[in-house]
Design an enzyme around this catalytic site. Sequence first.
Site, PDB file in Angstrom:
ATOM      1  N   GLU A  99      -1.016  15.326 -84.795  1.00  0.00           N
ATOM      2  CA  GLU A  99      -1.124  15.472 -83.336  1.00  0.00           C
ATOM      3  C   GLU A  99      -1.417  14.103 -82.717  1.00  0.00           C
ATOM      4  OE1 GLU A  99      -0.380  16.667 -80.691  1.00  0.00           O
ATOM      5  OE2 GLU A  99      -1.595  18.421 -80.189  1.00  0.00           O
ATOM      6  N   ASP A 100      -1.089  13.949 -81.449  1.00  0.00           N
ATOM      7  CA  ASP A 100      -1.387  12.677 -80.776  1.00  0.00           C
ATOM      8  C   ASP A 100      -2.840  12.618 -80.315  1.00  0.00           C
ATOM      9  OD1 ASP A 100      -1.000  14.652 -78.809  1.00  0.00           O
ATOM     10  OD2 ASP A 100       0.302  13.417 -77.548  1.00  0.00           O
ATOM     11  N   ASP A 103      -7.896  17.275 -77.068  1.00  0.00           N
ATOM     12  CA  ASP A 103      -8.662  17.228 -75.831  1.00  0.00           C
ATOM     13  C   ASP A 103      -9.568  18.466 -75.807  1.00  0.00           C
ATOM     14  OD1 ASP A 103      -9.304  16.365 -73.219  1.00  0.00           O
ATOM     15  OD2 ASP A 103      -7.679  17.503 -72.341  1.00  0.00           O
ATOM     16  N   PHE A 152      -8.049   9.672 -69.255  1.00  0.00           N
ATOM     17  CA  PHE A 152      -6.669  10.093 -69.469  1.00  0.00           C
ATOM     18  C   PHE A 152      -5.903   8.875 -69.959  1.00  0.00           C
ATOM     19  CE2 PHE A 152      -2.304  11.112 -68.705  1.00  0.00           C
ATOM     20  CZ  PHE A 152      -2.248  12.410 -69.182  1.00  0.00           C
ATOM     21  N   ARG A 165       5.387   6.594 -72.832  1.00  0.00           N
ATOM     22  CA  ARG A 165       5.327   6.930 -74.260  1.00  0.00           C
ATOM     23  C   ARG A 165       5.648   5.722 -75.132  1.00  0.00           C
ATOM     24  NH1 ARG A 165       4.891  12.512 -74.797  1.00  0.00           N
ATOM     25  NH2 ARG A 165       5.993  13.800 -73.291  1.00  0.00           N
TER      26      ARG A 165
HETATM   27  P1  IMP Z   1      -5.707  20.331 -75.578  1.00  0.00           P
HETATM   28  O1  IMP Z   1      -4.969  21.585 -75.826  1.00  0.00           O
HETATM   29  O2  IMP Z   1      -6.562  20.389 -74.359  1.00  0.00           O
HETATM   30  O3  IMP Z   1      -6.499  19.856 -76.797  1.00  0.00           O
HETATM   31  O4  IMP Z   1      -4.670  19.221 -75.204  1.00  0.00           O
HETATM   32  C1  IMP Z   1      -3.870  18.662 -76.151  1.00  0.00           C
HETATM   33  C2  IMP Z   1      -2.589  18.125 -75.562  1.00  0.00           C
HETATM   34  O5  IMP Z   1      -2.759  17.672 -74.224  1.00  0.00           O
HETATM   35  C3  IMP Z   1      -2.152  16.922 -76.356  1.00  0.00           C
HETATM   36  O6  IMP Z   1      -1.232  17.287 -77.373  1.00  0.00           O
HETATM   37  C4  IMP Z   1      -1.513  16.038 -75.330  1.00  0.00           C
HETATM   38  O7  IMP Z   1      -0.147  16.315 -75.250  1.00  0.00           O
HETATM   39  C5  IMP Z   1      -2.154  16.413 -74.012  1.00  0.00           C
HETATM   40  N1  IMP Z   1      -3.211  15.442 -73.621  1.00  0.00           N
HETATM   41  C6  IMP Z   1      -4.561  15.606 -73.665  1.00  0.00           C
HETATM   42  N2  IMP Z   1      -5.229  14.533 -73.238  1.00  0.00           N
HETATM   43  C7  IMP Z   1      -4.278  13.629 -72.909  1.00  0.00           C
HETATM   44  C8  IMP Z   1      -4.337  12.271 -72.413  1.00  0.00           C
HETATM   45  O8  IMP Z   1      -5.389  11.662 -72.195  1.00  0.00           O
HETATM   46  N3  IMP Z   1      -3.131  11.669 -72.205  1.00  0.00           N
HETATM   47  C9  IMP Z   1      -1.939  12.282 -72.447  1.00  0.00           C
HETATM   48  N4  IMP Z   1      -1.836  13.536 -72.919  1.00  0.00           N
HETATM   49  C10 IMP Z   1      -2.994  14.206 -73.148  1.00  0.00           C
HETATM   50 MG    MG Z   2       1.686  15.864 -74.732  1.00  0.00          MG
END
Ligand code: IMP
Ligand code: MG
Length: 176
Positions: A99-100, A103, A152, A165
């Site tokens: 995963e990238d 959050d 962010f 990206r």
């Molecule tokens: P989560 O489900 O809240 O954990 O969010 C995960 C997804 O939200 C990641 O796979 C990212 O694609 C996107 N995301 C969360 N934080 C960021 C950020 O700071 N920049 C860009 N994408 C984010």
């Molecule tokens: Mg994303």
Amino acid sequence: MLEEKKIKVLIDEKQINDKIIELAGKLSEEYKNSNPIFIIVLKGAFVFASHLLLKMNIPLNVDFMVISSYGDSTESSGIVRIEEDMSLNIENRHVVIIEDIIDTGTTLNYLRKKIKANNPKSLKIVTLLDKPSRRKVDLEVDYSCFEIEDYFVVGFGLDYAQFYRNLPYVGIISEE
Ligand code: IMP
Ligand code: MG
């Protein structure tokens, strides 16, 4: 215009590459005899995953899942949508999700459950970035390259409204 906003570097290219080499070494050792399947969560993880996998010297398989949870805003919608599912059979295989960024944890929590339902032999989670202070669901992350504050961030695969990206570092969009 969106693309002309200033970006402040948070983690530079060398820091990222050093961490990736270290992680690739650990994973190569851990999975050297087990032909793991790496599932790359698209789009965001494509840059991190390609750098990581190029530095691994063991037999492995690669698969992809296209997920969206964000839309074009910087706040998660909380709704995870699978746009395209993986294609390999993971039953009884060692699986690693790449995963990238994690959050709130919503996306991976959902993915983890979905993948577990297909009975892999093991399942681990690897992420480039982690924002632990934002977590809303309990999620065990096996390998995280960098923990960051609640910013962010963009670059190294991560986007804001599909831009940035291709930046070779992780940065914060500056409001100046
Ligand atoms: P989560 O489900 O809240 O954990 O969010 C995960 C997804 O939200 C990641 O796979 C990212 O694609 C996107 N995301 C969360 N934080 C960021 C950020 O700071 N920049 C860009 N994408 C984010
Ligand atoms: Mg994303």
